[in-house]
Design a protein around this motif. Sequence first.
Motif, mmCIF file in Angstrom:
data_model
loop_
_atom_site.group_PDB
_atom_site.id
_atom_site.type_symbol
_atom_site.label_atom_id
_atom_site.label_comp_id
_atom_site.label_asym_id
_atom_site.label_seq_id
_atom_site.Cartn_x
_atom_site.Cartn_y
_atom_site.Cartn_z
ATOM 1 N N ALA A 116 -156.474 40.104 -2.865
ATOM 2 C CA ALA A 116 -156.776 40.926 -4.025
ATOM 3 C C ALA A 116 -157.576 42.173 -3.697
ATOM 4 O O ALA A 116 -157.792 42.988 -4.576
ATOM 5 C CB ALA A 116 -157.524 40.100 -5.065
ATOM 6 N N VAL A 117 -158.045 42.350 -2.464
ATOM 7 C CA VAL A 117 -158.731 43.595 -2.103
ATOM 8 C C VAL A 117 -157.669 44.587 -1.649
ATOM 9 O O VAL A 117 -157.006 44.390 -0.623
ATOM 10 C CB VAL A 117 -159.766 43.370 -0.987
ATOM 11 N N THR A 156 -161.614 55.581 3.627
ATOM 12 C CA THR A 156 -160.930 54.488 2.968
ATOM 13 C C THR A 156 -160.155 53.681 3.985
ATOM 14 O O THR A 156 -159.467 54.238 4.833
ATOM 15 C CB THR A 156 -159.972 55.016 1.882
ATOM 16 N N LEU A 157 -160.284 52.348 3.905
ATOM 17 C CA LEU A 157 -159.562 51.443 4.779
ATOM 18 C C LEU A 157 -158.556 50.660 3.951
ATOM 19 O O LEU A 157 -158.857 50.205 2.856
ATOM 20 C CB LEU A 157 -160.515 50.463 5.449
ATOM 21 N N THR A 158 -157.335 50.528 4.455
ATOM 22 C CA THR A 158 -156.337 49.704 3.770
ATOM 23 C C THR A 158 -155.855 48.627 4.710
ATOM 24 O O THR A 158 -155.981 48.732 5.931
ATOM 25 C CB THR A 158 -155.129 50.546 3.307
ATOM 26 N N SER A 186 -166.217 46.773 -6.959
ATOM 27 C CA SER A 186 -167.632 46.417 -6.851
ATOM 28 C C SER A 186 -168.233 47.084 -5.623
ATOM 29 O O SER A 186 -167.571 47.256 -4.595
ATOM 30 C CB SER A 186 -167.826 44.902 -6.780
ATOM 31 N N GLU A 187 -169.500 47.442 -5.763
ATOM 32 C CA GLU A 187 -170.247 48.000 -4.641
ATOM 33 C C GLU A 187 -170.662 46.873 -3.702
ATOM 34 O O GLU A 187 -170.921 45.750 -4.140
ATOM 35 C CB GLU A 187 -171.486 48.719 -5.164
ATOM 36 N N ALA A 189 -165.450 48.068 -2.842
ATOM 37 C CA ALA A 189 -164.216 47.298 -2.696
ATOM 38 C C ALA A 189 -163.414 47.414 -3.990
ATOM 39 O O ALA A 189 -163.959 47.272 -5.087
ATOM 40 C CB ALA A 189 -164.532 45.840 -2.396
ATOM 41 N N TYR A 190 -162.129 47.666 -3.850
ATOM 42 C CA TYR A 190 -161.233 47.811 -4.997
ATOM 43 C C TYR A 190 -160.290 46.608 -5.036
ATOM 44 O O TYR A 190 -159.627 46.284 -4.052
ATOM 45 C CB TYR A 190 -160.435 49.113 -4.890
#
Length: 677
Positions: A20-21, A4-6, A83-84, A51-52
Amino acid sequence: MKRTLTALAAMAVVSAAQGAVERIEVVERVPFAPGVTFGEYGAYEKIRGIAYYALDPRAAANASIVDLKRAPRDKQGRVLFSSEFVLLRPIGAQPTTLLYDVNNRGNIAILGQVNGRSPAYNDPTTAADAGDGFLMRHGFSLLFSAWTWDVAPSAPSAAGTPAPRPLVFAPPVAKGVKGKVQNEFTVNAPADIATYAGMRGLTYEPATPNDPHAQLTARARPDDKRRPIARSTWRFVEPELKGGPGRVQLEGGFQPDTIYELTYVAKDPYVTGAGLAGIRDLLSWFRDHPFENAPAPRNVLMFGISQSGRVIGRMLHDGLNVDEGGKLAFSGAYLQVPGAGGSAGFNSRFAQPTRHPSMMEEHDYPADAFPFTSAPARDPATGVTASTLDKARDKQGNLPKLIVANTSTEFWNRGASLIATTPDGERDVAPADNVRIYGFMGAQHYVGRSSKRAPFTACVSTSDHYLPMRALIVALDDWTVNGKQPPASAYPQLADGTLTTVADYRAIFPKGFGLTPPAQNLREPRLDVGRNFAVPPKHGDDYETRVPTPDADGNDKGGVRLVELQAPLGTHTGWNLRAPDTGFAWATSRFDGSFVPFARTEAERVAAGDPRPSLEERYANRDAYVAAVRAAAERQVVAGLLLAEDVERTLKENVGLYDSILARDSADQSCNYLYTQ
């Protein structure tokens, strides 16, 4: 592999206002086309991830998203979804242009048309899936993501083969909202059971299973009065595939030549505009962030074909190309065959993204609406002056650079003339400075490969507009990165007589060689759904649409003169009439044009009564034809509409067709000869 990348902590603090990501999760990272290197860009890899998103309904950038405020929110008041995505990029840590392909009904489109090979199972993996490697050799990183929900499931795969992997979006839901939904459908042959969803899609099903108040109607033409069919004579039946579109069964069966419409109350519409915002925010995230040991891209572009091009049009119309921070999500976009541009679909209550009007069907579904032009134009019916780009500027006033290209078919079946005329069809409207418009004359919606006439009356058009597409993609990158001007706009216009009415077209079109033009083209419907998205919508007077003017051979004037029209072997039209046995013989194919070769010799021409000069009269021999094709191709290269690397392919395609026409048995009326090379 999952990670996971933030965003940076500082960015995370302001993410609700400026991005928004929230995070990116990598679920797969593998070589793409193992063992293959693509010129100076070397080997490529495939990264699959999720992507969240967290959209703030209060943000001005999200104000145009229909029903976003009705979707469930988290404790911070944000609407959450995911979404993928799939990313193909060079393995080497080098900056590239990120080219986002808007998938078409869940399917990757750009590789099939530009690289010449659609990836097997919609999962680009092998060297074969790379086609000729064009986009990779030119250094593009390719990004695909899920944006729409109405993707019908595929039939189970054969034993031992992978299952298809369409990109399907799960949007937020406006819970508790109810409204009428209409579903128009036809059949090409008598059938007891019919699916009522749109093309390869899904629809909203009744809020009440087997709704006793649902209504089924029939009519012969779009504007005819609907004739109710007694509820006792038809019933809902289960989908053919689990999760697939619903079906209905009718006593006595459904018949060709009839438009059926099923209407009922549905509930809980998807917030379809969130899918467009998801594209925007995914691009904004990649624009600003290094990702998996590679720098942020040097440039971000969008590309869309047909439905996908119209998605870009709607994003621009609604300002969904500008992110929550006020920046352009992409610097340029290529809209391929979007017809009238797509300013009305994809962002409304109970939207069915797969539906759109053509001459014969779906005139109640919003796909395009005023404004149509990139420069301001006045609508005489309302007195309003507007453009498609009125909301598309960033906070500094910048606009993305745009290429919009249609074929002859879109002028007949998708209102393409409206992107460069007033809504009454009386005056030309030149494109804005940041826009180039091209018309690929003699081409159809996609490059034809059908060897059968059915379900139409003529063989399909053989012209190849995918080659100028390749040149224009490279030109768009040069335009947005280096400021190099692309080729000048080239499209049919009223002022020079290359755009005209259907009546004039029919009067000018040559007669006596087996093609009779249709009596009408699509006159784009003017719809008013009101604030509550009324079904059926109110209809005003249709927008006026025009078609390209034919020359003495029946080939369209103006626009981009494809090699096939500069060194012609026959007549290429943008229309193809439906065969009477499939119904609606007055209407045209939704996507296909026609091709009728010239007679080979003068004797053959005279015997057939063909008014068009024969091949023998046009070209002294095969060498003369080869020279004509090469000269036409070289002119296209100079004009920036063909790449030097594609000249030999152009020669092979056109000379191959020449040889096939000469070898053809004149008594053979099939279309098999078109694709023997």
